[in-house]
Write an enzyme that holds these catalytic residues in place. Structure first.
Site, short mmCIF file in Angstrom:
data_model
loop_
_atom_site.label_atom_id
_atom_site.label_comp_id
_atom_site.label_asym_id
_atom_site.label_seq_id
_atom_site.Cartn_x
_atom_site.Cartn_y
_atom_site.Cartn_z
N ASP A 129 -59.50 11.95 -17.68
CA ASP A 129 -60.00 12.51 -18.91
C ASP A 129 -61.41 12.03 -19.33
O ASP A 129 -62.07 12.81 -19.83
CB ASP A 129 -58.88 12.25 -20.21
CG ASP A 129 -58.94 13.02 -21.32
OD1 ASP A 129 -59.63 14.05 -21.18
OD2 ASP A 129 -58.14 12.30 -22.40
N GLY A 189 -51.47 7.62 -13.80
CA GLY A 189 -52.61 6.36 -14.11
C GLY A 189 -52.07 5.62 -15.19
O GLY A 189 -51.11 4.93 -15.08
N ILE A 216 -62.87 14.15 -9.15
CA ILE A 216 -62.49 15.55 -9.43
C ILE A 216 -64.04 16.21 -10.11
O ILE A 216 -63.78 17.34 -10.30
CB ILE A 216 -61.38 15.58 -10.47
CG1 ILE A 216 -60.62 17.15 -10.39
CG2 ILE A 216 -61.35 15.30 -11.96
CD1 ILE A 216 -59.17 16.98 -10.62
N1 APR Z 1 -61.15 11.96 -10.20
C1 APR Z 1 -59.90 12.14 -9.67
N2 APR Z 1 -58.90 11.41 -10.24
C2 APR Z 1 -59.06 10.49 -11.03
C3 APR Z 1 -60.39 10.24 -11.46
C4 APR Z 1 -61.57 11.17 -11.04
N3 APR Z 1 -62.70 10.94 -11.39
N4 APR Z 1 -60.21 9.23 -12.49
C5 APR Z 1 -59.12 8.72 -12.34
N5 APR Z 1 -58.31 9.56 -11.52
C6 APR Z 1 -57.02 9.24 -11.06
C7 APR Z 1 -56.37 7.99 -11.34
O1 APR Z 1 -56.58 6.98 -10.29
C8 APR Z 1 -54.93 8.53 -11.51
O2 APR Z 1 -54.22 8.63 -10.09
O3 APR Z 1 -56.10 10.31 -11.87
C9 APR Z 1 -54.89 9.95 -12.09
C10 APR Z 1 -54.51 10.00 -13.41
O4 APR Z 1 -54.69 8.86 -14.16
P1 APR Z 1 -55.37 9.02 -15.93
O5 APR Z 1 -56.49 9.51 -15.92
O6 APR Z 1 -54.92 7.53 -16.37
O7 APR Z 1 -54.12 9.93 -16.37
P2 APR Z 1 -52.59 9.96 -16.92
O8 APR Z 1 -52.05 8.82 -16.01
O9 APR Z 1 -52.14 11.17 -16.80
O10 APR Z 1 -52.77 9.12 -18.35
C11 APR Z 1 -53.31 10.18 -19.16
O11 APR Z 1 -55.06 8.40 -20.19
O12 APR Z 1 -57.34 8.69 -20.12
C12 APR Z 1 -56.09 8.80 -20.87
O13 APR Z 1 -56.68 10.52 -22.56
C13 APR Z 1 -55.64 10.41 -21.43
O14 APR Z 1 -54.12 9.47 -22.74
C14 APR Z 1 -54.23 9.94 -21.52
C15 APR Z 1 -53.71 9.26 -20.71
#
Ligand code: APR
Length: 346
Positions: free
Chosen positions: A33, A118, A10
């Site tokens: 994030d 995630g 992303i």
């Molecule tokens: N681009 C697109 N999608 C991504 C990327 C990227 N660079 N990196 C990870 N993802 C995808 C993951 O594979 C997952 O399907 O984003 C989705 C959401 O995953 P997470 O980032 O772990 O988000 P979430 O499940 O909402 O958890 C949020 O994780 O990083 C911490 O600070 C954040 O505490 C919060 C939690």
């Protein structure tokens, strides 16, 4: 295309706003994030500190800083606790609030990751369903291009049962047909220039071309019509057929192009140019929106110079859905995506 499901990082997507799957403190973390904070640079950390956190299901915006977007919209998804702690409503709210904020910021394009899918543990299939539902609901009333960015393929395994049904259909109609074709060829070892009637003879190119191109001769058809006369009475065009079908189905233009996941501007072009040449995915998107039968779909494709072929996986998949009367374009696109095919509505 209003809803575009893409597999990408992303942080590489150029659009007006990128949505971040953040935490309540907006302090940065891992996953998407972390990737966004690294790409945007330290200034994002400082801007986030000033926002004073964000409740689950809500959204707040900062500038994009070094990211290729004007804004980053931070939303906080629910942590999955088994599904009875209000997770679906909170996740839906993340998409809704982020989209509302993007509209207030006059964004024309927004990219979402799969929020909560995630570290927060939301089951991917259900998370995807909520994302698609909320985005499509929003797009019924707003002109915006939304990218749903899927990072890991596993995230996008629509319904496993559906995928396996489609696989079975492909096996029956695509693989077998190719196998049979290869093994029953009348000229299995001949190259094309050796095959009778396939051209490539020793006739010089110019002569061969004249011989095989009726347009080069004085053209009069069997019924004695001249070429000019024939060109004067062309059949109904794709654009004319589309508009007629929309009327026959009692739909408004907007209902049809939105259901087809087609951009309003593209629809206007088709409407205003009766000779518009659409792409095959565009024709099929309209066929799905209009819930045409397989024969009607073939007619509509023919108007644009296309056909459905069992030599083409994309075609076989779309055919499966039409034959089974399943006209949800996003469901079809999820399956096309799973099979690495282009999606409808582009
Ligand atoms: N681009 C697109 N999608 C991504 C990327 C990227 N660079 N990196 C990870 N993802 C995808 C993951 O594979 C997952 O399907 O984003 C989705 C959401 O995953 P997470 O980032 O772990 O988000 P979430 O499940 O909402 O958890 C949020 O994780 O990083 C911490 O600070 C954040 O505490 C919060 C939690």
């Amino acid at each position: 295309m209003p809803l575009n499901i893409v597999r990408n990082d992303i942080t590489k997507i150029h659009c007006d706003a990128v949505v971040n799957a953040a935490n309540n403190g907006l302090v940065g973390g891992g996953g998407v994030d972390g990737a966004i904070h690294r790409a945007a640079g330290n200034e994002l950390d400082k801007a986030c500190q000033k926002l004073g956190g964000c409740p689950t299901g809500q959204a707040k915006a900062t500038k994009g800083f070094r990211m290729p977007c004007r804004y980053i919209i931070h939303t906080v998804g629910p942590v999955w606790q088994g599904g009875n702690a209000g997770e679906p409503a909170l996740l839906a709210s993340c998409y809704r609030e982020s989209l509302r904020l993007a509209a207030r910021l006059k964004c024309e394009s927004v990219a979402f990751p799969m929020i909560s899918a995630g570290a927060y543990g939301y089951p991917k299939e259900e998370a995807l369903q909520i994302a698609v539902n909320e985005i499509t609901q929003f797009l019924l009333h707003h002109d915006m291009t939304v990218y749903l960015v899927v990072y890991d393929r596993e995230c996008f395994q629509a319904s496993r049962k559906l995928i396996s049904d489609v696989k079975e259909y492909i096996d029956e109609h695509y693989v077998n047909e190719h196998f049979v074709a290869r093994n029953t060829s009348a000229f299995p070892t001949l190259r094309s220039e050796e095959m009778p009637g396939l051209g490539m003879s020793s006739v010089p190119a110019g002569k061969a071309a004249r011989k095989s191109t009726p347009m080069m001769q004085e053209v009069t058809a069997d019924d004695g019509m001249s070429l000019d006369e024939m060109l004067c009475c062309l059949d109904e065009s794709f654009s004319q057929m589309l508009l007629r079908k929309i009327d026959e189905k009692g739909m408004s233009d907007a209902q049809c192009y939105k259901k087809a996941n087609i951009d309003r501007k593209l629809f206007s072009k088709i409407r205003s140019n009766i000779h518009y040449k659409p792409s095959k995915p565009t024709v099929l998107a309209f066929a799905i929106a209009l819930e045409l039968s397989l024969d009607e779909t073939k007619d509509m494709l023919m108007k644009a110079g296309f056909a459905l072929s069992h030599s083409n996986k994309f075609d076989v998949i779309v055919e499966y859905f039409i034959k089974n009367g399943r006209y949800d374009i996003f469901e079809i696109n999820e399956v096309l995506f799973s099979f690495d095919q282009v999606m409808l509505g582009a």
